[in-house]
Scaffold this motif. Structure first.
Motif, PDB file in Angstrom:
ATOM      1  N   UNK A  80      19.167  -2.201   5.046  1.00 47.35           N
ATOM      2  CA  UNK A  80      19.983  -1.113   5.586  1.00 47.35           C
ATOM      3  C   UNK A  80      21.290  -1.092   4.804  1.00 47.35           C
ATOM      4  N   UNK A  81      21.390  -0.132   3.877  1.00 43.94           N
ATOM      5  CA  UNK A  81      22.574  -0.094   3.035  1.00 43.94           C
ATOM      6  C   UNK A  81      22.634  -1.346   2.172  1.00 43.94           C
ATOM      7  N   UNK A 102       9.960   2.574   4.037  1.00 43.56           N
ATOM      8  CA  UNK A 102      11.005   2.680   5.058  1.00 43.56           C
ATOM      9  C   UNK A 102      12.022   1.548   4.937  1.00 43.56           C
ATOM     10  N   UNK A 103      11.950   0.823   3.830  1.00 40.12           N
ATOM     11  CA  UNK A 103      12.892  -0.263   3.608  1.00 40.12           C
ATOM     12  C   UNK A 103      12.517  -1.552   4.300  1.00 40.12           C
ATOM     13  N   UNK A 104      11.273  -1.642   4.809  1.00 40.72           N
ATOM     14  CA  UNK A 104      10.842  -2.842   5.534  1.00 40.72           C
ATOM     15  C   UNK A 104       9.968  -3.700   4.625  1.00 40.72           C
ATOM     16  N   UNK A 125      -3.677   1.257   9.321  1.00 40.49           N
ATOM     17  CA  UNK A 125      -2.834   1.977   8.351  1.00 40.49           C
ATOM     18  C   UNK A 125      -1.458   1.355   8.157  1.00 40.49           C
ATOM     19  N   UNK A 126      -1.110   0.378   9.002  1.00 39.27           N
ATOM     20  CA  UNK A 126       0.219  -0.225   8.932  1.00 39.27           C
ATOM     21  C   UNK A 126       0.272  -1.225   7.781  1.00 39.27           C
ATOM     22  N   UNK A 127       0.143  -0.733   6.559  1.00 36.01           N
ATOM     23  CA  UNK A 127       0.138  -1.593   5.386  1.00 36.01           C
ATOM     24  C   UNK A 127       1.559  -1.892   4.934  1.00 36.01           C
ATOM     25  N   UNK A 128       1.704  -3.029   4.264  1.00 36.37           N
ATOM     26  CA  UNK A 128       3.032  -3.443   3.795  1.00 36.37           C
ATOM     27  C   UNK A 128       3.651  -2.399   2.879  1.00 36.37           C
TER      28      UNK A 128
END
Length: 317
Positions: free
Chosen positions: A111-112, A84-86, A75-78
């Motif tokens: 991040x910001x 989440x900003x990743x 489930x850890x798809x891009x």
């Protein structure tokens, strides 16, 4: 010839001793997942990981149940991480020591107005799953080049979890009376979860109710005028319940120490069953004991007696 052979053997031993010893994995917080951290990172007391404050770099280790490996790697798809900003720039399968399978993701997190370089390793051990996350600002890349980070991540190793008895022995308190409860899980080095299954319902389709009891230690001295507020905040954070309403409570002695009791009504989040909650805080000079019992409302009177027995059997070491 014998003398020559002995001298040669001695020289070999001395040469071996002169070689630098291989770095040993560090198991932070006495956990079950260890690794050799990148040079410059040191363990953080009370935190499952390492950091380099000067470089704003961190490495965190998360331990999870064994089934989590398959669930996460599938489930850890891009696209999920993008929420989440990743941003994942690279994903590949790797094999760790002892043939442990792992998935390595590399990218950055916004991040910001800035961005952090980020690595995530998900490793599937024999008894548990590990997620190791490394991150730092772009400015620290020269201090932590890609090769250095990946070399550290590939040193991840697992060790068998300690037995329940070993974990209980490390808690800052003892349990002298279980009164029908049994240890379900030791949480970190300062808490334990006890459960007591009720008799199975006549209707197999109904969910079986279960009483549970949590004992934990909180740090810091709580002033007398703060105790009621602390107790109410604590009972509002009890997991697995909703619609909590305090029914009664007040100060009392617990284990010879000043304490505070609260009794509340609530609803089990999963089954919707009405439950009651009993919470006791026992205040000391450098910390306090928190004891919480939850049981179905129909069984509460009987379980309340057992809860008080467990409470009275908790002793700080």
């Amino acid at each position: 010839m014998r003398l020559v052979a002995r001298l040669a053997a001695a020289a070999f031993v001395l040469a071996a001793l002169a070689l630098p010893a291989a770095a040993q994995p560090v198991f932070v917080n006495e956990g079950t997942i260890g690794l050799v951290p990148p040079e410059g990172m040191v363990p953080v007391p009370g935190v499952p990981g390492f950091q380099d404050r000067a470089a704003s770099a961190s490495l965190l280790v998360l331990e999870m149940p064994k089934p989590a490996y398959e669930e996460i790697t599938k489930s850890f798809a891009a696209k999920e991480l993008e929420k989440q900003g990743v941003t994942v720039e690279e994903r590949r399968d790797v094999t760790l020591a002892d043939g442990v399978p792992a998935v390595l993701l590399k990218g950055f997190q916004t991040v910001g107005a800035g961005a952090l370089k980020k690595w995530i390793l998900i490793a599937g051990g024999k008894d548990q799953t590990g997620m190791i996350t490394v991150q730092f600002p772009e400015a620290s890349s020269s201090r932590y080049p890609d090769a250095k980070v990946e070399e550290a991540l590939k040193t991840v190793v697992f060790r068998a979890p300690p037995s329940t008895e070993e974990m209980l022995a490390k808690l800052p308190f003892t349990l002298d009376q279980l009164s029908g409860y049994k240890v379900m899980k030791v949480i970190g080095n300062n808490a334990v979860l006890l459960t007591k299954a009720d008799a199975a319902p006549a209707d197999k389709g109904e969910q079986q109710s279960q009483s549970f009891f949590i004992v934990a230690v909180g740090p810091g001295e709580i002033r007398e005028d703060e105790r009621e507020a602390v107790a109410k905040r604590a009972i509002a954070s009890v997991p697995g319940i909703k619609e909590l309403r305090v029914e009664r409570g007040g100060p009392l002695r617990v284990g010879g120490q000043p304490g505070y009791e609260l009794i509340a009504n609530a609803v089990d989040q999963q089954s919707g069953t009405p439950v009651k909650v009993a919470q006791w805080l026992s205040f000391g000079r450098s910390g306090y004991l928190r004891m919480v019992g939850v049981a179905a409302t129909d069984n509460f009177d009987a379980d309340y007696t057992a809860m008080r027995a467990v409470r009275d059997g908790v002793t700080l070491r």
